[in-house]
Design an enzyme around this catalytic site. Sequence first.
Site, PDB file in Angstrom:
ATOM      1  N   CYS A  23     -62.443 -21.745 -29.906  1.00 16.94           N
ATOM      2  CA  CYS A  23     -62.520 -20.317 -29.580  1.00 16.94           C
ATOM      3  C   CYS A  23     -62.644 -20.104 -28.072  1.00 16.94           C
ATOM      4  O   CYS A  23     -61.852 -19.384 -27.464  1.00 16.94           O
ATOM      5  CB  CYS A  23     -63.693 -19.664 -30.310  1.00 16.94           C
ATOM      6  SG  CYS A  23     -63.462 -19.481 -32.092  1.00 16.94           S
ATOM      7  N   HIS A  30     -65.675 -12.367 -31.772  1.00 17.90           N
ATOM      8  CA  HIS A  30     -66.133 -13.217 -32.869  1.00 17.90           C
ATOM      9  C   HIS A  30     -66.583 -12.345 -34.040  1.00 17.90           C
ATOM     10  O   HIS A  30     -67.164 -11.268 -33.836  1.00 17.90           O
ATOM     11  CB  HIS A  30     -67.291 -14.104 -32.418  1.00 17.90           C
ATOM     12  CG  HIS A  30     -66.865 -15.447 -31.938  1.00 17.90           C
ATOM     13  ND1 HIS A  30     -67.125 -15.914 -30.659  1.00 17.90           N
ATOM     14  CD2 HIS A  30     -66.183 -16.449 -32.563  1.00 17.90           C
ATOM     15  CE1 HIS A  30     -66.626 -17.138 -30.533  1.00 17.90           C
ATOM     16  NE2 HIS A  30     -66.056 -17.484 -31.671  1.00 17.90           N
ATOM     17  N   GLU A  68     -66.822 -10.991 -26.716  1.00 15.56           N
ATOM     18  CA  GLU A  68     -67.333 -11.979 -25.770  1.00 15.56           C
ATOM     19  C   GLU A  68     -67.185 -11.489 -24.329  1.00 15.56           C
ATOM     20  O   GLU A  68     -66.166 -10.926 -23.950  1.00 15.56           O
ATOM     21  CB  GLU A  68     -66.589 -13.303 -25.937  1.00 15.56           C
ATOM     22  CG  GLU A  68     -66.759 -13.947 -27.311  1.00 15.56           C
ATOM     23  CD  GLU A  68     -68.168 -14.460 -27.545  1.00 15.56           C
ATOM     24  OE1 GLU A  68     -68.927 -14.589 -26.566  1.00 15.56           O
ATOM     25  OE2 GLU A  68     -68.510 -14.743 -28.719  1.00 15.56           O
TER      26      GLU A  68
END
EC number: 3.4.19.3
Length: 200
Positions: free
Chosen positions: A141, A165, A78
Amino acid sequence: MKILITGFDPFGGEKINPAIEAVKKLPDEIDGHQIIKLEVPTIFYESARVVKNAIEKYQPDMVINVGQAGGRAAITPERIAINFQSGSTPDNSGKGPKEGKIEADGADGYFTQLPIKKMVTATRKAGVPSEISNSAGNYVCNHLFYELQYMRVHEFPNLKTGFIHIPFLPSQVKNGRHPSMSLSYMVKGLTASIKAAVDA
């Protein structure tokens, strides 16, 4: 160097979460760097408290959070954590927070300190699909990703943090409606990604 790697417990009625399953299978050392593994609850705020306690106990140089992203077909580091959460879906406490900012005095977003382009390249070279993601969602998350960045700014300025992820496991997918990835591929990809992060 010490690297703390976290994985969430099962949530949403699932009996398994690939995040913690993959984290548990990681080697104890990667390129001579110690890997500390931690299971965290899929609960707003509590997840961050658990990780903060681990940071204070182990004094890691880097923290990488791993979470499940059903529907994705690749390992996806991310880019950014956003200061927003939605309580529309209850967490494992059976509740959700009020929709809005995670931290009232926090920045709208924090970019990861991890070399995500190098991580993606290394993961692909290992033969595992990978791409950068620009959204960690608005559930636990992103919440944990953001809280770790907020802690870094206010309490742990030398810490590098980020989030990765991973897809569903094949056992979680019914009728082939969603992409999935084998646990061995997840571990292979995460290992390559972590190696790229610590060697950068």
